[in-house]
Design an enzyme around this catalytic site. Structure first.
Site, mmCIF file in Angstrom:
data_model
loop_
_atom_site.group_PDB
_atom_site.id
_atom_site.type_symbol
_atom_site.label_atom_id
_atom_site.label_comp_id
_atom_site.label_asym_id
_atom_site.label_seq_id
_atom_site.Cartn_x
_atom_site.Cartn_y
_atom_site.Cartn_z
ATOM 1 N N PRO A 122 0.831 -1.211 0.000
ATOM 2 C CA PRO A 122 0.000 0.000 0.000
ATOM 3 C C PRO A 122 0.864 1.258 0.000
ATOM 4 O O PRO A 122 1.853 1.339 0.734
ATOM 5 C CB PRO A 122 -0.797 -0.130 1.297
ATOM 6 C CG PRO A 122 -0.902 -1.594 1.514
ATOM 7 C CD PRO A 122 0.396 -2.176 1.009
ATOM 8 N N CYS A 123 0.479 2.216 -0.841
ATOM 9 C CA CYS A 123 1.390 3.313 -1.153
ATOM 10 C C CYS A 123 1.135 4.589 -0.373
ATOM 11 O O CYS A 123 1.873 5.555 -0.521
ATOM 12 C CB CYS A 123 1.320 3.615 -2.646
ATOM 13 S SG CYS A 123 -0.324 4.107 -3.199
#
Length: 420
Positions: A122-123
């Site tokens: 997840p960024c």
């Protein structure tokens, strides 16, 4: 005998990256994802692929036509073998869950070697917007360190190659320290890597989406970064991507209703395979909006269509300003570019539609689930399970399918002409 290359998808989301690899002829061993609704979507997509391969697409069509709002995909999942549905592992990857996940993946892969690992942690912790909104610039966010689990998978399964996708902010997060740590860990695991910042609109996607794509390969293999050639992309959002969908006013449409096309497929819709097996689509549902937001949308659309100028929130009349913050995020109301490519679709689209206003005064609203999915180049037969917000979140977090397929095809060429 041809050997089908396989892969494990980590932090799989709704499967945009995976869909591209499947299109290129790769076979998934497992998808690992923490979000329940994204896992439901993946299960439905795996069932779709199984039915399509066995000339049973009519069962998928029946599922879409009979689906009721609030139902999960169980009726569809029951049409496919359990091992295919169970290959979607709904777990958060953590120190506690890793042993259990490894056991499940080992069972799924059997004696087969793992050819590829794909996915991206997840960024939000690396994103510039995320850092701007967090008083501590995401320095303490545990998502900064999820790459360590990716490394654990590389060490355990020793794939020939891997693809790691993330936001451009990963290059500068904590002054580049996180990226350096990732590089050191990958080197220690026995892989060469190269990274490039790719813009999706250079490769057939109608979206100015920039992402860092890291590709790694075992040091002893004669492999390299997939060589993608930039393409001419003359297509436009309104005339080439949205033009066959029926009009929607704010609040119109249904989460599960069947939607018939109102025009033949454009060249772009055919070329990108957005229009493919079915003669209808779904999830063309528009959010409801309050009168103040609709008035702001109207003003934003006029500014954009007539002057190509973005609306500045601070310049709105006081009676339309609901937010106290008038110093930052002044572009929070943004119209999708009708005459070119969309700006980047992100997970925040699940919260409201202000940043994705439909570019026409005939339909004053934010874009629908299906329109957002098309901007991300998902095919029209892709169904996103869960609520409207859950669907938007899955779409915003995804890798564009068309870009993923092009990366996968170029990687496959190396194996077809190199290693075999």
């Amino acid at each position: 005998m041809t050997y089908s290359l396989n892969f494990i998808d980590l932090f799989a989301g709704a499967g945009g990256l995976s869909e591209g690899f499947i299109r290129a002829g790769f076979t998934p061993i497992a998808h690992i994802e923490m979000n329940k609704y994204a896992c439901d979507t993946l299960r439905s997509r795996m069932a779709y692929h199984y039915l399509a391969q066995h000339n049973r697409l009519d069962e998928y069509i029946k599922y879409l036509k009979e689906k009721k709002e609030g139902e999960n995909g169980q009726k569809l999942w029951d049409t496919a073998p359990k091992e295919i549905i169970n290959s979607v592992i709904n777990k958060e990857i953590s120190d506690e869950s890793l042993p259990e996940i490894f056991i499940k993946v080992d069972e799924l892969k059997g004696n087969k070697p793992v050819d590829f690992i794909i996915g991206g942690p997840p960024c939000q912790a690396y994103s510039l917007v995320g850092r701007a909104r967090d008083p501590e610039s995401m320095k303490k966010d545990p998502r900064n360190f999820l790459y360590k689990y990716y490394l654990q998978f590389l060490k355990r399964y020793e794939p020939k190659m891997f693809v790691f996708e993330n936001v451009p902010g990963i290059l500068s997060a904590k002054n580049g320290i996180h990226l350096e740590n990732i590089k050191k860990g990958i080197d220690k695991a026995g892989y060469e890597i190269e990274l490039k910042k790719l813009k999706a609109s250079d490769y057939g996607v109608l979206q100015n989406r920039e992402r860092v794509i890291i590709v790694g390969w075992k040091k002893e293999l004669n492999l390299k970064y997939p060589e993608l050639k930039k393409e001419e992309n003359p297509y436009k959002i309104l005339s080439d991507l949205f033009s066959d969908l029926p009009e929607r006013q704010q609040g119109e449409g249904s989460l599960t209703g069947i939607v018939h096309y109102e025009a033949p497929a454009t060249k772009y819709l055919e070329q990108s395979k957005i229009r493919n097996d079915l003669d209808f689509t779904t999830q063309h549902i528009a959010r409801p909006h309050n009168p103040i937001d609709l008035e702001i949308y109207r003003r934003a659309i006029i500014l954009w269509l007539e002057k190509k100028v973005r609306l500045n929130y601070a310049n709105l009349p006081p009676e339309l300003q609901k937010h106290n913050n008038k110093q930052s995020f002044l572009n929070r109301f943004q119209v999708v570019n009708h005459d070119g490519y969309s700006h980047t679709v992100v997970a925040h689209i699940a919260m409201d539609g202000h940043y994705y206003i439909y570019p026409s005064l005939k339909q004053i609203r934010s874009i629908t689930i299906r329109e957002a999915a098309r901007i991300q180049s998902f095919p029209d037969d892709y169904y996103f399970e869960g609520s409207r917000s859950a669907a938007f979140k899955q779409i915003g977090n995804a890798v564009p399918v068309v870009l993923a397929e092009k990366i996968a095809n170029k990687i496959k060429e190396q194996f077809t002409y190199g290693l075999q």
